[in-house]
Design a protein around this motif. Sequence first.
Motif, PDB file in Angstrom:
ATOM      1  N   MET A   1      27.122  40.948  49.484  1.00 42.32           N
ATOM      2  CA  MET A   1      26.778  39.513  49.508  1.00 42.32           C
ATOM      3  C   MET A   1      28.012  38.691  49.925  1.00 42.32           C
ATOM      4  O   MET A   1      29.115  38.916  49.436  1.00 42.32           O
ATOM      5  CB  MET A   1      26.314  39.102  48.108  1.00 42.32           C
ATOM      6  N   GLY A   2      27.805  37.772  50.854  1.00 41.51           N
ATOM      7  CA  GLY A   2      28.928  36.958  51.328  1.00 41.51           C
ATOM      8  C   GLY A   2      29.339  35.905  50.304  1.00 41.51           C
ATOM      9  O   GLY A   2      28.675  35.709  49.285  1.00 41.51           O
ATOM     10  N   GLN A   3      30.425  35.219  50.630  1.00 39.14           N
ATOM     11  CA  GLN A   3      30.955  34.213  49.693  1.00 39.14           C
ATOM     12  C   GLN A   3      30.757  32.795  50.216  1.00 39.14           C
ATOM     13  O   GLN A   3      30.805  32.544  51.430  1.00 39.14           O
ATOM     14  CB  GLN A   3      32.451  34.438  49.482  1.00 39.14           C
ATOM     15  N   THR A   4      30.576  31.889  49.283  1.00 37.46           N
ATOM     16  CA  THR A   4      30.594  30.470  49.643  1.00 37.46           C
ATOM     17  C   THR A   4      32.048  30.085  49.907  1.00 37.46           C
ATOM     18  O   THR A   4      32.978  30.822  49.536  1.00 37.46           O
ATOM     19  CB  THR A   4      30.058  29.610  48.479  1.00 37.46           C
ATOM     20  N   LEU A   5      32.250  28.933  50.520  1.00 33.69           N
ATOM     21  CA  LEU A   5      33.628  28.472  50.755  1.00 33.69           C
ATOM     22  C   LEU A   5      34.342  28.252  49.419  1.00 33.69           C
ATOM     23  O   LEU A   5      35.520  28.596  49.250  1.00 33.69           O
ATOM     24  CB  LEU A   5      33.589  27.171  51.569  1.00 33.69           C
ATOM     25  N   THR A   6      33.606  27.690  48.455  1.00 38.92           N
ATOM     26  CA  THR A   6      34.168  27.472  47.124  1.00 38.92           C
ATOM     27  C   THR A   6      34.682  28.783  46.546  1.00 38.92           C
ATOM     28  O   THR A   6      35.821  28.845  46.033  1.00 38.92           O
ATOM     29  CB  THR A   6      33.058  26.909  46.194  1.00 38.92           C
ATOM     30  N   GLU A   7      33.857  29.819  46.625  1.00 35.70           N
ATOM     31  CA  GLU A   7      34.264  31.116  46.063  1.00 35.70           C
ATOM     32  C   GLU A   7      35.484  31.669  46.783  1.00 35.70           C
ATOM     33  O   GLU A   7      36.368  32.261  46.167  1.00 35.70           O
ATOM     34  CB  GLU A   7      33.097  32.113  46.159  1.00 35.70           C
ATOM     35  N   LYS A   8      35.550  31.454  48.092  1.00 32.53           N
ATOM     36  CA  LYS A   8      36.705  31.977  48.841  1.00 32.53           C
ATOM     37  C   LYS A   8      38.007  31.339  48.358  1.00 32.53           C
ATOM     38  O   LYS A   8      39.004  32.014  48.126  1.00 32.53           O
ATOM     39  CB  LYS A   8      36.536  31.701  50.343  1.00 32.53           C
ATOM     40  N   ILE A   9      37.962  30.019  48.196  1.00 31.34           N
ATOM     41  CA  ILE A   9      39.197  29.327  47.765  1.00 31.34           C
ATOM     42  C   ILE A   9      39.518  29.704  46.320  1.00 31.34           C
ATOM     43  O   ILE A   9      40.679  29.968  45.977  1.00 31.34           O
ATOM     44  CB  ILE A   9      39.071  27.793  47.941  1.00 31.34           C
ATOM     45  N   LEU A  10      38.489  29.741  45.480  1.00 31.41           N
ATOM     46  CA  LEU A  10      38.740  30.109  44.084  1.00 31.41           C
ATOM     47  C   LEU A  10      39.276  31.540  43.996  1.00 31.41           C
ATOM     48  O   LEU A  10      40.211  31.818  43.231  1.00 31.41           O
ATOM     49  CB  LEU A  10      37.459  29.968  43.254  1.00 31.41           C
ATOM     50  N   ASP A  11      38.707  32.437  44.784  1.00 31.44           N
ATOM     51  CA  ASP A  11      39.153  33.828  44.798  1.00 31.44           C
ATOM     52  C   ASP A  11      40.645  33.917  45.143  1.00 31.44           C
ATOM     53  O   ASP A  11      41.405  34.667  44.524  1.00 31.44           O
ATOM     54  CB  ASP A  11      38.351  34.597  45.856  1.00 31.44           C
ATOM     55  N   ASP A  12      41.052  33.132  46.121  1.00 31.02           N
ATOM     56  CA  ASP A  12      42.460  33.107  46.541  1.00 31.02           C
ATOM     57  C   ASP A  12      43.387  32.616  45.437  1.00 31.02           C
ATOM     58  O   ASP A  12      44.588  32.860  45.481  1.00 31.02           O
ATOM     59  CB  ASP A  12      42.633  32.112  47.713  1.00 31.02           C
ATOM     60  N   HIS A  13      42.835  31.836  44.500  1.00 30.47           N
ATOM     61  CA  HIS A  13      43.676  31.209  43.471  1.00 30.47           C
ATOM     62  C   HIS A  13      43.395  31.743  42.078  1.00 30.47           C
ATOM     63  O   HIS A  13      43.969  31.256  41.099  1.00 30.47           O
ATOM     64  CB  HIS A  13      43.460  29.687  43.485  1.00 30.47           C
ATOM     65  N   ASP A 249      30.637  32.382  54.274  1.00 33.77           N
ATOM     66  CA  ASP A 249      30.035  33.495  55.004  1.00 33.77           C
ATOM     67  C   ASP A 249      28.587  33.149  55.347  1.00 33.77           C
ATOM     68  O   ASP A 249      27.936  32.379  54.626  1.00 33.77           O
ATOM     69  CB  ASP A 249      30.064  34.770  54.142  1.00 33.77           C
ATOM     70  N   ASP A 250      28.096  33.749  56.422  1.00 33.65           N
ATOM     71  CA  ASP A 250      26.712  33.465  56.839  1.00 33.65           C
ATOM     72  C   ASP A 250      25.703  33.813  55.750  1.00 33.65           C
ATOM     73  O   ASP A 250      24.679  33.162  55.612  1.00 33.65           O
ATOM     74  CB  ASP A 250      26.368  34.261  58.107  1.00 33.65           C
ATOM     75  N   ASP A 251      26.016  34.890  54.993  1.00 32.69           N
ATOM     76  CA  ASP A 251      25.064  35.313  53.958  1.00 32.69           C
ATOM     77  C   ASP A 251      25.521  34.872  52.556  1.00 32.69           C
ATOM     78  O   ASP A 251      25.208  35.514  51.561  1.00 32.69           O
ATOM     79  CB  ASP A 251      24.873  36.834  53.998  1.00 32.69           C
ATOM     80  N   ALA A 252      26.262  33.772  52.510  1.00 26.97           N
ATOM     81  CA  ALA A 252      26.711  33.259  51.205  1.00 26.97           C
ATOM     82  C   ALA A 252      25.503  32.953  50.320  1.00 26.97           C
ATOM     83  O   ALA A 252      24.475  32.479  50.809  1.00 26.97           O
ATOM     84  CB  ALA A 252      27.546  31.999  51.406  1.00 26.97           C
TER      85      ALA A 252
END
Length: 650
Positions: A1-13, A249-252
Amino acid sequence: MGQTLTEKILDDHLVEGELETGEEIGIEIDQVLTQDTTGTMVWLQFEAMGLDEIQTEIAAQYCDHQTYQFDFKNTDDHRFLRSAAGKYGAHFSRPGNGICHNVHRENFAAPGKTLLGSDSHTPTPGGLGELAIGAGGIDVTVAMGGAPYYIEMPEVVNVRLEGELPEWATAKDVILEMLRRLSVKGGVGKILEYTGPGVETLTAPERMTITNMGTELGATTSIFPTDHQTEDYLERVGRGDEYVELQPDDDADYDDEIVVDLSDLEPLIAQPSMPDKVVPVSEVEGESVEQVIVGSCTNGGYEDILPVAKMLEGRETSMETETIVAPGSKQASEMLAREGWVAEMMAAGVNFSEATCGACIGIGHVPSSDSVSLRTFNRNFEGRSGIEDDNVYLCSPEVAAAASLKGEIVDPRNLADELGDLEAPGVELPDEYDGSKTDLISPDEAVDDELIKGPNIGDVPLKDQLDSDIQGEALLKMEDNITTDHIIPATQDILMYRSNVPKLSEFTLSRVDETFAQRALDADGGFLVAGENYGQGSSREHAALCPMYLGIEGVLAQSFARIHRANLFNFGIVPLTIDEDTYENIDQGDDVEIVDDVYDAVTSGQEEFTVRINGEDEYTATLDASERERAILAAGGKLAWTKEQAEGGS
Ligand code: SF4
């Protein structure tokens, strides 16, 4: 499953926890901001914690709320803030340089970064792809010292924008439409992530109008992906090298989806006195308008004021209507002045004002009693303008300018038909945001290296460890949607006491009951009772700090606004949720007793508490709190807890 933009930034931090909705996560903070009314306590707490250097990439102290400096107390605060920024390593924005969110977006906001700010409209740079969250001052203090910021992982909602805005509809109408649909509670516990083909039709400043006012929905934050519009804006502010492309991601997988077709929007307006009382402007046409104000962190940018200037150019504002333009930053003022637009607006009848929060919190330009004031701001809570019987409407700069010309509320499309030669001004960004930056002092240029505390700078009040027995009077019973403005007003006669808690506490809830503060002191402890969404609005931690100082030990409410709930934990006040039946059965003046051993219950993770009213009827109240929040409450607040942690305590 892809990630939302929010999840990507949170994941990085992410430094603690998992990105599961409802789970507590700890995230690293890259940037912090604070302003003058919350900043004094931030720095006093930084000092009280024994911290000696800022650990975030950027820390910025702005002076925007009380820049008129009515007497030495305001200037004492500003001098103290400059000295604290100098001593600990923050950027310092001088009084008059602009509103924190405007100056921050011009100078520091960057895609992919995290920002924590002690102001509720901190989410503004979400329009640039920064994950920006408003919090209480002490949370900012702790983050500035290098510790993670903890938050319950919100739901992530996909707000899909389709189509393109028609003429005379603006970014302000997008967020007013969201408020019309979702209400001031609709975003609670959520991050609103904007996606869809409509996104690229909006410039970065337009996006920041939308993310700024996501706060009025109660959202944790709002965020846009980045694209050529983001890059274009960053280049124009001279920071093109900070651009990074960020997309979901497209499949977020989102928790929910809302679709807004921009092509369907028309000029909207929020009626007095709540930002969600939104109707089409055409529905309230003809209401005469005494005052129009263009400005604030929502619509105070160069690109917000330019359409007003174009609409007023060569025309005259109505004799019945006073029109004020207060840019969000001195840079915007300077650019508009250099290009001749300030003179054009003044010639049309505009009163040009300092770049400050000012009228947004009732400092200056207070409307006359029971008159209509049209503002491009984000909030119109009753009394916030500085007078209780106000009638403040919220609208776009275009609708404000139309009212200024006509002297009454008018749909600008109808005014254009009437005048024949009034064209929709559209959105235009300057080639370069090239205003002077001399009012922003970097840590390298710091003018002070020691704290300067004048007589208005008080101490940080401390609370003892949580009691086992909590019993007292229901000192005040309030309705739904009580704002932090109700709890601690931000008007000019009070604002100067933000660094003097004993004095400020005298005004606690005075807008609801003038006798409250004295009754609370006399009672030596007690409870507040409230309906839904208690503590919405500003991030102001004084709304918890002052009740704590007055001895309030618990708040029984049907629900709490996010930042205020966190502030209650941070200042050792027990926030208990009650159902409607319980709310109905507690009267002001009742004796309230928590039957459980509160200290033991809080520390052992107990969720349900028994509340006994007048020694007879018993009801259930809920404490929904993480282990960390319970530890903070038990210690007597975040300052005591942080000290305990530093000393290796429990
Ligand atoms: Fe200032 Fe008003 Fe914006 Fe708050 S909402 S930062 S008071 S302009």
